[in-house]
Design an enzyme around this catalytic site. Structure first.
Site, short mmCIF file in Angstrom:
data_model
loop_
_atom_site.label_atom_id
_atom_site.label_comp_id
_atom_site.label_asym_id
_atom_site.label_seq_id
_atom_site.Cartn_x
_atom_site.Cartn_y
_atom_site.Cartn_z
N ASP A 1 0.06 -7.52 1.64
CA ASP A 1 0.51 -6.13 1.73
C ASP A 1 2.03 -6.00 1.71
OD1 ASP A 1 0.27 -3.40 1.76
OD2 ASP A 1 0.03 -3.26 3.94
N SER A 45 4.47 2.53 7.90
CA SER A 45 4.17 1.41 7.00
C SER A 45 5.38 1.06 6.14
CB SER A 45 2.98 1.76 6.09
OG SER A 45 1.79 1.65 6.81
N HIS A 62 0.81 -1.22 0.00
CA HIS A 62 0.00 0.00 0.00
C HIS A 62 0.85 1.28 0.00
CE1 HIS A 62 0.36 0.00 4.53
NE2 HIS A 62 0.29 1.31 4.34
N GLY A 77 3.09 6.37 8.01
CA GLY A 77 4.49 6.63 7.68
C GLY A 77 5.41 5.55 8.22
#
Lengths: 298, 169
Positions: free
Chosen positions: B56, B128, B22, B126
């Site tokens: 993800d 992530s 993502h 952030g």
């Protein structure tokens, strides 16, 4: 780095040690809660999570499950006691909740086991919960109480249970009931089936005392007007009337609406208390025999 | 032009970067070639090697052979209560660290149905794509989201499996 690694291992070991006495409590729909084997065969959990009175089950972290019976509840301190026929299962190692200092590392352990980590963020003296229970010491913790954590142990760095965490005693704050209070309430629930609290059976409304009142009752701080009376309750039986303005208990002036319940709750049921009041513009002392607060209707 | 930024992990010295799908893929699909800024200041253009939206994860390649690769730990051996830390760029703040503990043990031995590492750790947007590391500094997961106040990370075991699949293809 070795220090950090050993701290990390110690924390994980503390969770493991505490988790031996941690159970999942299935006593409400959907989300279970956490309980602690406080003594062999006795599980303590958060009262507000026990919605069932029967058909309760508990499950240990190794997957072993057993039926539990509700022994007693104390909504005042948000504690409930369950009995399980599992004498071989270890009880929690209890720590000294009185020794906790602000800044001490603390963990909360939820069923699973699951861990939450933080510090003791504030301590204080004895306090009364909004549900009317007496807690030996204020323990506020800076850690997240995840869903289902209520009833789980507050664990110190050594893995000893120093309290029980619950979200039932405050909406805003993360609080723990100290181990000393849990043990005291447990004893009382086992011997008497309930925690008895002194009670007058009056509803009181604070009123500002005018100069005229203060001349009648010198030294008075706040007046508390009787706005409701429990029929046949201790105050009604002693002759208190609606409209009486209380000014002192045992000669001690009242300053806060909470002064009356906190002074009365700690008194033995059956003892007497001298209530000073103003009725019809005249001071009057009435002796009231403290009654026992009826259990909350569920 | 600064657009949304996330974090990434140098997985192999020869230019393999791991991040979250993502972070690099918009809703319309792959965003093409994300720009990567290394801690030493170098800015490199990455190419998408693999992107698995289901877990993800995205693997990026860069033209470099001397990167300081992160040591990788064993996500299957995490114990509830052990220390973990996350490094990332929450709200664009570069290299911010947060610490916490493993919320629940993960791995094949545990009786949980969650594929993620769950940690009692305060992540922010952030983080992530950045590493969740154990007390020895070994990467045990890739921070992916926050759920119910818990930090969720894709276990390093799953990352390694994706890397292997990508190599053998």
């Amino acid at each position: 780095m070795q220090t950090l690694v050993s701290l990390s291992n110690d924390l994980a070991s503390a969770v493991e040690r505490a988790a031996r006495a941690v159970v999942t409590v299935h006593a409400r729909p959907r989300l279970p809660s956490t309980g602690v084997v406080w003594r062999p065969g006795l599980v303590v959990t958060a009262e507000h999570t026990v919605r069932l009175d029967s058909d309760i089950r508990v499950t240990w972290t190794d997957g072993h499950s057993a039926p539990a019976t509700l022994v007693a509840r104390d909504p005042g301190t948000d504690l409930a006691v369950l009995r399980v026929a599992e004498p071989g299962r270890p009880a929690a190692e209890l720590g000294d909740s009185g020794a906790l200092r602000v800044g001490h590392l603390a963990l909360a352990v939820g069923y699973g086991p699951r861990a939450s980590w933080g510090v003791i963020s504030a301590t204080g003296g004895p306090w009364r919960t909004w549900r009317g229970g007496d807690v030996d010491r204020l323990l506020r913790v800076d850690l997240v109480l995840y869903p289902g954590f209520s009833g789980g142990p507050l664990v110190d760095a050594a893995g000893a249970a120093v309290g029980l965490v619950t979200s039932g005693l405050s909406r805003q704050l993360e609080l723990a009931v100290p181990a000393s209070t849990v043990s005291r309430v447990l004893d009382e629930l086992l011997t008497r089936g309930r925690v008895s609290r002194g009670y007058l059976g009056v509803g009181l409304q604070p009123v500002a005392l005018t100069e005229a009142f203060k001349r009648i009752a010198p030294g008075a701080g706040l007046g508390l007007m009787v706005v409701s009376l429990e029929p046949d309750g201790p105050a009604a039986s002693a002759g208190l009337l609606l409209g009486d303005v209380l000014t002192a208990l045992e000669g001690a002036p009242l300053h806060d609406p909470g002064d009356v319940p906190s002074a009365i709750a700690g008194r033995p049921v059956g003892s007497t208390v001298r209530v000073s009041l103003i009725r019809g513009g005249s001071p009057l002392d009435v002796t009231v025999t403290v009654g026992e607060r009826p259990s909350r209707k569920r | 032009m600064e657009r949304a930024i996330g974090s990434g992990i140098i997985w192999r010295a020869d230019g393999l970067i791991v991040t979250c799908a993502h972070v690099v893929a918009g809703r319309g699909g792959a965003r093409g070639a994300p720009m990567l800024r290394l801690a030493d200041g170098r800015v490199l253009r990455g190419t998408m090697l693999a992107c698995d939206r289901r877990v993800d994860l995205a693997l990026l390649g860069v033209e470099a052979h001397d990167l300081p690769a992160a040591p990788i730990g064993d996500s299957d051996r995490l114990r509830a209560g052990e220390l973990v830390l996350a490094v990332g760029h929450p709200f664009g703040l570069i290299g911010a660290v947060v610490t916490g503990v493993v919320h629940a043990a993960s791995g094949p031995e545990s009786r949980t149905d969650s594929p993620w590492i769950r940690a009692d750790l305060r992540l922010a947007p952030g983080h992530s794509g950045g590493p969740m590391a154990d007390a020895r500094g070994r990467v045990v997961g890739v921070n992916t989201m926050i759920a119910g106040g818990l930090a969720l990370a894709v276990p390093s075991r799953i990352v390694e499996a994706l890397v292997e699949r990508c190599r053998t293809r």
